[in-house]
Design a protein around this motif. Structure first.
Motif, mmCIF file in Angstrom:
data_model
loop_
_atom_site.group_PDB
_atom_site.id
_atom_site.type_symbol
_atom_site.label_atom_id
_atom_site.label_comp_id
_atom_site.label_asym_id
_atom_site.label_seq_id
_atom_site.Cartn_x
_atom_site.Cartn_y
_atom_site.Cartn_z
ATOM 1 N N SER A 520 10.162 -1.416 2.108
ATOM 2 C CA SER A 520 8.843 -0.957 2.847
ATOM 3 C C SER A 520 7.813 -1.151 1.734
ATOM 4 C CB SER A 520 9.132 0.353 3.321
ATOM 5 O OG SER A 520 8.737 1.458 2.267
ATOM 6 N N VAL A 521 6.650 -1.402 2.498
ATOM 7 C CA VAL A 521 5.091 -1.513 1.725
ATOM 8 C C VAL A 521 4.950 -0.464 0.861
ATOM 9 C CG1 VAL A 521 2.951 -2.109 1.671
ATOM 10 C CG2 VAL A 521 4.391 -3.520 2.938
ATOM 11 N N ARG A 526 4.785 2.584 -4.378
ATOM 12 C CA ARG A 526 5.164 3.836 -5.037
ATOM 13 C C ARG A 526 5.743 3.208 -6.277
ATOM 14 N NH1 ARG A 526 7.432 6.348 -1.179
ATOM 15 N NH2 ARG A 526 9.530 5.940 -1.431
ATOM 16 N N GLN A 527 6.795 2.135 -6.279
ATOM 17 C CA GLN A 527 7.482 1.835 -7.406
ATOM 18 C C GLN A 527 6.678 1.151 -8.379
ATOM 19 O OE1 GLN A 527 9.094 -2.060 -7.128
ATOM 20 N NE2 GLN A 527 11.071 -1.413 -8.092
ATOM 21 N N GLN A 528 5.410 0.405 -7.867
ATOM 22 C CA GLN A 528 4.436 -0.051 -8.957
ATOM 23 C C GLN A 528 3.649 0.913 -9.349
ATOM 24 O OE1 GLN A 528 4.678 -3.291 -9.724
ATOM 25 N NE2 GLN A 528 6.471 -3.114 -8.288
ATOM 26 N N LEU A 673 -2.276 -5.945 -3.407
ATOM 27 C CA LEU A 673 -2.061 -4.416 -3.659
ATOM 28 C C LEU A 673 -1.434 -4.182 -4.766
ATOM 29 C CD1 LEU A 673 -1.160 -3.408 0.049
ATOM 30 C CD2 LEU A 673 -3.572 -3.201 -1.159
ATOM 31 N N GLN A 674 -0.533 -5.049 -5.170
ATOM 32 C CA GLN A 674 0.400 -4.501 -6.410
ATOM 33 C C GLN A 674 -0.513 -4.087 -7.851
ATOM 34 O OE1 GLN A 674 0.955 -6.537 -9.385
ATOM 35 N NE2 GLN A 674 2.658 -5.231 -10.351
ATOM 36 N N PRO A 675 -1.518 -5.043 -8.073
ATOM 37 C CA PRO A 675 -2.129 -4.688 -9.446
ATOM 38 C C PRO A 675 -2.928 -3.356 -9.131
ATOM 39 C CG PRO A 675 -2.612 -6.994 -8.644
ATOM 40 C CD PRO A 675 -1.725 -6.215 -7.615
ATOM 41 N N LEU A 676 -3.440 -3.038 -8.021
ATOM 42 C CA LEU A 676 -4.201 -1.787 -7.775
ATOM 43 C C LEU A 676 -3.321 -0.501 -7.850
ATOM 44 C CD1 LEU A 676 -7.153 -1.034 -6.730
ATOM 45 C CD2 LEU A 676 -6.362 -1.072 -4.659
#
Length: 869
Positions: A520-521, A526-528, A673-676
């Motif tokens: 899930s996104v 949350r992991q990142q 979204l990941q870097p954010l």
């Protein structure tokens, strides 16, 4: 119409070949499978032969006799170089042989010069695949074999890559379940063909010492796909039959030891017909032209019989440790796979780190396998891993996550690497399994996943925690895992501490595990965020591993899916003079700072700063010029995300263009979204670009020359190391100068300022030395330029009557300058403190000099000669 024809063809094929006993192979990670059984290819090439009176190069009587003998010698596959007749596949099937079908075409000429030629090639390829589609004896289709390097160079590699992809898609459209490959060779290893089902190479290397590292290189080219040796062999005419036999035996063993999915020996017989002529001056066969046995036949039979692992008198005992916190959803799959490992001496220790779900109950059901369950309070991942290490009885401790499960031969490949090297640790790839759903598939292609970083093709700088193993003695020697890393970052920290000791970390490409990605996104973000927190902890412990803005700098190369695409970075092919190099690889230079910036989480801070400037443009119009820069910064981010997503490879079906567009779009969104999410976690836990490197002291006079008199001789290198150790002991973040730098050490004060040290040693005889240390501030060019820009804009806006904007800009410039002065002063203070600590004296005598103030310390040098890390 096409779908109906495809269904009818498959139905006829199923009826025609029912009961043959062969199952069509599939690809699962680094290996081939026939149903649930792993399929190691033990093959030999067959043909090409002189055509007979009927025009066919295959004689039924000869083929029947050859195939029976091939099977009797323990081989299970043949490779043809042209389209075989249907009866040949039936004969192969009756003897349990699979066929890698070669689809010949005009690859030795400039075939792309005439587009009609390419259309004709595709048409004939389609007809050939259609005629054999669905036959259970087919191992796969080779849509090309060694396009000459000169032809690739003539057309350009991108044109050749597009052509091979076109032929691949044509073959898949005729036989969707058939495996399709292209057989490459070292002179064109740079061809990037990520769409192929498996990677095939023809490799003729006559030295084991050269073959082993080259196979490791080919594995890194293959990535998550199987690597199959399309041809290996040796000419007995030139080298002798006994030499050929010995060479083939170690070539086969080396290929399987390296983790290859199989190998084809070139060839079955010395009889070889090519280009309308019999080849009489080469004898690569393992039988003669009259099919008489050569010593190579027995050597090949013995080597294949022991594949993939030879006779090992003693396998080291391995303890597999699984740490879990509320992992009931996946841990059952993990322990089930662990119970089926093919390894003679291993134990499984599961550490339940305070789970509140059914984790313990699931694990307890495997107690009959001898699995041990240790339940603890929730103390975090590192603590759980230490608990497992302490309970382990094996000389090797292997770790796997509770949301991963291993390949059947995982431990054997790890142990083989340990036994053949002195590595302190060994890791392998982690591959997302099929069937986890489209979101997990997109997450697998997004940045921030568990990746490995390699310094060379066989040595790693970092191995992810879901697939890592250590010599227990080495892990205990470094104190195990650091308990402060409760969720993530522990694997990075332990790898750095292993390498800090001067030990090495190996990488085994075949020691693979299947590792589920977040489905899930929300879970992925949350992991990142947690990874961002781990980065902040790592930076506090290893500040020298991070650059000024707080970005981790790896020495090695990052491998794995989801890596952001660096725009503007183009690989260069090493061709050799006039394209004559026998091994032609692609070289990708390290990305520049500008190319890396959009990949960093801090790029969003740049966007925020440009947005603030743009907002100030409403009361003062000249600042509206920041709007184009803001649009460019956002545009670069979007373009990079789209470019990265377009290179993704999905395991989910993408035959529908709409579905592929949806997967690509979601992957691009995750790249944005990941870097954010990572930035939020970093900032929340203190990893900010404006953090202070030194939190105590301030020294206004940052430009100094220190003099140390010593009666204990040390080499200049030892002096620099002593000074480096003293600086680190005083709390400084120290960087070493490079080979071309006119300075020796650099002390960071922050992102805007630092102090550089230059050391000179004077020899005064009888072991006496005078050491001079010159320190100079080194302000950030970007910081100075930004301060000047803000000051100029402040004055400009004041002259235009925008007092509010002028005050904001002026205060910002003043704060920036103040910050630079503070960082310079703090770095100078820690230098002064460290130099005082070298002599153990706290007295100084100021000497005026034309360059500033000189502090003179006397006394003996303390024992700081060790290389501090």
């Amino acid at each position: 119409m096409d779908k109906r024809r495809e269904t009818q063809t498959q139905d006829r094929s199923s009826d025609r070949h029912a009961g043959t006993g062969l199952i069509r192979p599939t690809v699962k990670g680094k290996f081939l499978y026939a149903g649930a059984e792993k399929l190691f290819v033990r093959g030999v090439t067959y043909g090409t032969f002189r055509p007979g009176e009927d025009g066919s190069e295959y004689n039924k009587t000869v083929v029947e006799r050859d195939f029976q003998r091939i099977a009797q010698n323990g081989l299970n596959a043949i490779r043809t170089y042209d389209l075989p007749p249907h009866w040949l596949l039936d004969t192969a099937s009756l003897h349990g042989l699979r066929v890698l079908v070669g689809l010949p075409w005009e690859q030795h000429v400039t075939f792309l010069e005439d587009r009609r030629c390419l259309w004709d090639i595709e048409r004939r390829l389609r007809e050939g695949v259609r005629a054999l589609s669905g036959h259970p004896a087919i191992l796969g289709y080779a849509i090309g074999n060694e396009i000459p390097a000169s032809i690739v160079r003539w057309h350009g590699r991108h044109e050749i890559q597009r052509c091979i992809e076109r032929l691949y898609l044509a073959a898949k459209s005729e036989d969707p379940d058939g495996l399709v490959t292209y057989v490459n060779y070292p002179s064109t290893e740079y061809l990037e063909l990520p769409f192929l089902d498996l990677v095939c190479f023809n490799v003729y290397i006559e030295s084991r010492e050269r073959l082993e590292p080259y196979l490791a290189r080919l594995h890194n080219i293959a990535g998550d796909r199987p690597l199959l040796m399309g041809e290996i062999g040796l000419d007995s005419r030139r080298h002798g039959e006994d030499t050929q036999a010995g060479s083939l035996e170690w070539q086969i063993r080396t290929s399987f030891d390296a983790g290859c999915a199989g190998a084809f020996v070139f060839g079955w017989t010395d009889e070889w017909h090519r280009g309308g002529h019999d080849v009489e001056d080469w004898d690569f066969g393992i039988t003669g032209r009259d099919r008489s046995s050569k010593p190579a036949l027995g050597a090949v039979r013995r080597a294949f019989a022991e594949a993939p692992f030879g006779a090992v008198p003693h396998w080291p005992r391995i303890s597999v440790v699984v740490c879990s916190y509320n992992g009931a959803r996946t841990i059952g799959e993990c322990v089930e796979a662990l119970s089926k490992l093919d390894y003679p001496d291993y134990e499984v220790v599961i550490v339940d780190d305070g789970s509140t779900d059914a984790t313990a109950a699931i694990v307890s059901s495997y107690s009959h396998h001898g699995f041990r369950l240790i339940r603890t309070a929730n103390c975090g991942l590192s603590s759980a891993r230490n608990t497992g290490m302490e309970a382990a009885t094996g000389e090797i401790v292997a770790y796997i996550d509770d949301d991963a499960y291993p390949d059947k031969h995982w431990l054997k490949f790890l142990a083989t690497t340990f036994m053949s090297t002195d590595h302190a640790a060994v890791g392998g790839p982690n591959i997302p399994p099929h069937g986890d759903g489209p979101i997990a598939d997109c997450v697998a292609n997004a940045p921030g996943g568990p990746i490995h970083v390699l310094i060379s093709d066989r040595e790693a700088e970092h191995i992810p925690g879901c697939n890592m193993a250590f010599r227990k003695a080495a892990l205990q020697a470094i104190g195990g895992f650091d308990p402060q890393f409760r969720v993530a970052g522990d694997d990075v920290d332990v790898c750095w501490r292993i390498r800090q000791r001067g030990w090495t970390i190996g990488f085994s490409p075949a020691a693979m595990v299947w590792h589920h990605r977040r489905n899930s996104v929300r879970a992925y973000l949350r992991q990142q965020w947690g990874y961002g927190r781990a980065e902040a902890l790592l930076e506090k412990k290893w500040p020298d591993k991070y650059n000024g803005p707080g970005h981790l700098t790896w020495k090695g190369r990052i491998y794995g899916r989801g890596r952001p695409y660096a725009m503007g970075r183009r690989g260069r092919v090493y061709n050799g003079i006039w394209g004559s190099a026998p091994f032609q690889s692609i070289y990708e230079p390290a990305a520049s700072l500008l190319q890396c910036l959009p990949q960093m989480p801090e790029w969003y801070l740049v966007i925020a700063m440009l947005a603030a400037f743009s907002a100030l443009g409403f009361p003062w119009k000249p600042l509206m010029l920041a709007l184009p820069l803001l649009a460019s910064a956002v545009g670069v981010l979007i373009v990079q995300a789209v470019a990265s997503a377009s290179r993704a490879t999905f395991t989910s079906s993408t035959r529908s263009r709409v579905k592929k567009f949806g997967l690509t779009s979601l992957t691009a969104l995750l790249h944005l979204l990941q870097p954010l999410a990572r930035l939020d976690g970093r900032l929340f836990h203190g990893l900010t670009p404006w953090r202070r490197r030194v939190t105590f002291g301030h020294e206004l006079r940052s430009r100094r020359v220190f003099t140390i008199w010593s009666e204990l001789w040390q080499s200049p290198t030892e002096w620099v190391r002593s000074i480096e150790g003293a600086l680190q002991g005083a709390g400084a973040v120290v960087l070493r100068g490079g080979e071309c730098d006119p300075w020796d050490l650099q002390v960071r004060g922050g992102v805007l300022n630092s102090v550089r040290l230059l050391v000179a040693v004077e020899e005064h005889g009888a072991g006496r030395q005078r050491v001079r240390i010159r320190s100079r501030p080194n302000g950030s060019l970007e910081g100075r330029m930004l301060a000047w820009l803000l000051a100029i804009l402040s004055v400009w806006s004041a002259s235009d009557g925008a007092a509010d904007v002028s005050a904001i800009l002026g205060i910002s410039a003043a704060l920036l300058v103040f910050r630079m002065v503070r960082e310079s002063g703090a770095a100078s203070a820690v230098v002064l403190r460290a130099v005082r600590g070298i002599t153990g004296r706290d007295r100084k005598r100021w000497l005026e000099s034309s360059r500033g103030t000189e502090a003179n310390f006397s006394g003996s040098v303390p024992l700081l000669q060790g290389d501090s890390a």
